[in-house]
Design a protein around this motif. Structure first.
Motif, PDB file in Angstrom:
ATOM      1  N   PRO A 146       0.803  -1.232   0.000  1.00 37.75           N
ATOM      2  CA  PRO A 146       0.000   0.000   0.000  1.00 37.75           C
ATOM      3  C   PRO A 146       0.833   1.278   0.000  1.00 37.75           C
ATOM      4  CG  PRO A 146      -0.974  -1.601   1.484  1.00 37.75           C
ATOM      5  CD  PRO A 146       0.330  -2.181   1.021  1.00 37.75           C
ATOM      6  N   ASN A 147       1.930   1.305   0.741  1.00 36.10           N
ATOM      7  CA  ASN A 147       2.728   2.533   0.842  1.00 36.10           C
ATOM      8  C   ASN A 147       3.539   2.840  -0.410  1.00 36.10           C
ATOM      9  OD1 ASN A 147       1.810   3.058   3.417  1.00 36.10           O
ATOM     10  ND2 ASN A 147       3.528   2.036   4.411  1.00 36.10           N
ATOM     11  N   GLY A 192     -11.138 -13.739  -4.952  1.00 40.36           N
ATOM     12  CA  GLY A 192     -10.837 -12.314  -4.891  1.00 40.36           C
ATOM     13  C   GLY A 192     -11.701 -11.605  -3.856  1.00 40.36           C
ATOM     14  N   CYS A 193     -12.992 -11.928  -3.835  1.00 40.96           N
ATOM     15  CA  CYS A 193     -13.896 -11.315  -2.848  1.00 40.96           C
ATOM     16  C   CYS A 193     -13.468 -11.652  -1.421  1.00 40.96           C
ATOM     17  CB  CYS A 193     -15.325 -11.795  -3.078  1.00 40.96           C
ATOM     18  SG  CYS A 193     -16.104 -11.151  -4.574  1.00 40.96           S
ATOM     19  N   ALA A 194     -13.068 -12.898  -1.196  1.00 36.30           N
ATOM     20  CA  ALA A 194     -12.639 -13.305   0.139  1.00 36.30           C
ATOM     21  C   ALA A 194     -11.393 -12.532   0.572  1.00 36.30           C
ATOM     22  CB  ALA A 194     -12.370 -14.809   0.161  1.00 36.30           C
ATOM     23  N   ALA A 198     -11.101  -9.916   3.666  1.00 34.32           N
ATOM     24  CA  ALA A 198     -10.079 -10.060   4.711  1.00 34.32           C
ATOM     25  C   ALA A 198      -9.253  -8.783   4.835  1.00 34.32           C
ATOM     26  CB  ALA A 198      -9.181 -11.256   4.385  1.00 34.32           C
ATOM     27  N   MET A 199      -8.948  -8.142   3.718  1.00 34.88           N
ATOM     28  CA  MET A 199      -8.212  -6.878   3.759  1.00 34.88           C
ATOM     29  C   MET A 199      -8.986  -5.826   4.549  1.00 34.88           C
ATOM     30  SD  MET A 199      -6.922  -6.776  -0.201  1.00 34.88           S
ATOM     31  CE  MET A 199      -6.864  -4.989  -0.193  1.00 34.88           C
ATOM     32  N   PHE A 206      -5.509   0.255   0.027  1.00 30.84           N
ATOM     33  CA  PHE A 206      -4.629   0.707  -1.044  1.00 30.84           C
ATOM     34  C   PHE A 206      -5.120   2.055  -1.562  1.00 30.84           C
ATOM     35  CE2 PHE A 206      -3.574  -3.703  -0.873  1.00 30.84           C
ATOM     36  CZ  PHE A 206      -2.278  -3.815  -1.364  1.00 30.84           C
ATOM     37  N   PRO A 207      -4.200   3.020  -1.800  1.00 30.48           N
ATOM     38  CA  PRO A 207      -4.634   4.321  -2.301  1.00 30.48           C
ATOM     39  C   PRO A 207      -5.236   4.252  -3.698  1.00 30.48           C
ATOM     40  CG  PRO A 207      -2.237   4.137  -2.363  1.00 30.48           C
ATOM     41  CD  PRO A 207      -2.739   2.954  -1.600  1.00 30.48           C
ATOM     42  N   MET A 208      -4.818   3.263  -4.476  1.00 26.49           N
ATOM     43  CA  MET A 208      -5.397   2.958  -5.777  1.00 26.49           C
ATOM     44  C   MET A 208      -5.564   1.440  -5.851  1.00 26.49           C
ATOM     45  SD  MET A 208      -5.763   5.887  -7.283  1.00 26.49           S
ATOM     46  CE  MET A 208      -5.887   5.709  -9.057  1.00 26.49           C
ATOM     47  N   PRO A 209      -6.475   0.943  -6.686  1.00 22.82           N
ATOM     48  CA  PRO A 209      -6.709  -0.510  -6.736  1.00 22.82           C
ATOM     49  C   PRO A 209      -5.592  -1.251  -7.467  1.00 22.82           C
ATOM     50  CG  PRO A 209      -8.124   0.599  -8.304  1.00 22.82           C
ATOM     51  CD  PRO A 209      -7.449   1.679  -7.520  1.00 22.82           C
TER      52      PRO A 209
END
Length: 389
Positions: A146-147, A192-194, A198-199, A206-209
């Motif tokens: 993320p950073n 992906g949904c799971a 969890a995230m 995340f600042p962007m996907p």
């Protein structure tokens, strides 16, 4: 039903061109303060790019599967090599250009944000030339952190995402070979949904996907369409319905009724343009006319330049927008400010993209083909899989 398996897909160059222009125009709108529905949403243009990528990877997979069986790990290496040399050469050059221009671009963006009464961008996005950030970008690992996912002046978060898709693509196609398209798409989307759930529980944002589970459903939309193209008994309605459901998943970017409807329209339009031979009457005629137009010489050229346009445009746009704002400020109405900026940025970016395409992208692709020929002659073991009925 018309067999389209061996047909040329006319609209692909034009759709790549439109996606690139959409992103450029959308950012011009955002940085000049003029609000226009749909066009002012460049993330939707990125979604179109993502669908195209999912489609093209499966389409080329099917074209090559007799010569390069995907049960062979050597085929995976050839695939990864081609994709690396398609993206990396231009990205590496533009990365160092962007980092070198970082302080200047940050000053330009500050002028824009002050004028539009917006919060300033994070300085580290423009000013971080540290070894950790550079290495993460050179290895295409930045999208996983993320950073680091949004830490250069380039719109490169989607490139990290793309590389993650390439990394898992062979496994997804083996899953499709085993379970079939419908069950595989549902299973991959559910995974992906799971992960996204969890995230959220772990407060990972995340600042962007830039993390693949946040956008895998959009890749799957394009993959499903390519799955229809190469079936002997295609079921386009079923695959379209599944793609529409996947595109409606409420994560991976801005959501709301308006954006949902546009994403659904993108999926339906993409299916119609590729499968126009299956459409009856006037619908098929109209879709064919649009698809044919999107294959003309202009759209072919712009489609070839689309990656360069996408990667370069912010490096030109921000200085131009800051200059216009600094010189004229509120003396220009927002539509006129936008028109001036687009009139300067679009031809400048197109010219620079033509130069970088010929000097960097084309040699990079040739280098990739050379590496594949030179080191890809040995075939390696075949993984046994049972095709789904």
């Amino acid at each position: 039903m018309t067999d389209i398996r061996s047909s040329r897909i006319e609209c692909l160059d034009g759709l790549r061109a439109l996606a690139a222009i959409w992103v450029l125009v959308g950012h011009c709108l955002l940085l000049t303060g003029w609000s226009v529905p749909i066009l002012g949403e460049p993330d939707l243009g990125v979604d179109l790019f993502i669908m195209l990528s999912g489609f093209l990877m499966v389409f080329h997979y099917n074209l090559r599967q007799d010569k390069e069986p995907w049960q062979r790990p050597a085929t995976w290496l050839k695939f990864w090599t081609r994709r690396y040399f398609r993206i990396a050469p231009l990205f590496y050059v533009m990365l160092f250009v962007a980092l070198a221009l970082g302080p200047y671009l940050y000053d330009c963006r500050t002028v824009i944000d002050d004028f539009l009464l917006r919060s300033h961008q994070a300085p580290e996005r423009y000013l971080d030339s540290g070894v950790k950030n550079i290495v993460a970008h050179l290895l295409f690992l930045f999208g996983l952190v993320p950073n680091l996912a949004y830490r250069t002046p380039l719109p490169d978060w989607s490139l990290g995402l793309e590389m993650q898709f390439y990394a898992v693509f062979p496994a997804v196609m083996l899953l499709v070979r085993w379970l079939g398209w419908e069950r595989s798409a549902v299973l991959v989307a559910a995974a992906g949904c799971a992960i996204v759930f969890a995230m959220g529980r772990l407060s990972v944002h995340f600042p962007m996907p830039s993390f693949l589970p946040l956008k895998m459903q959009i890749f799957l939309c394009g993959m499903l369409l390519a799955g229809v193209v190469h079936q002997s008994r295609p079921r386009p309605i079923l695959y379209l319905a599944l793609a529409l459901l996947l595109a409606a998943l409420p994560f991976g970017g801005g959501y709301g009724l308006g954006k949902l409807l546009v994403r659904e329209a993108l999926v339906a339009g993409f299916f119609a343009l590729v499968l126009y031979r299956m459409l009856p009457g006037a619908a098929g005629t109209l879709a064919r006319a649009i698809a044919t137009t999107l294959s003309n010489r202009f759209f072919h050229l712009m489609g070839e330049l689309s990656f360069s346009i996408y990667l370069i445009h912010l490096l030109v746009l921000q200085p131009v927008a800051a200059f216009v704002i600094d010189q004229y400020g509120h003396g220009l109405a927002a539509p006129l400010r936008f028109a001036i900026v687009v009139a300067v940025v679009l031809p400048t970016v197109t010219l620079l993209s033509w130069i970088t395409y010929n000097l960097i992208e084309v040699p990079g692709q040739k280098a990739g083909r050379f590496v594949v020929r030179r080191f890809g002659r040995r075939t390696g073991p075949v993984l046994k899989t049972t095709p789904a009925e």
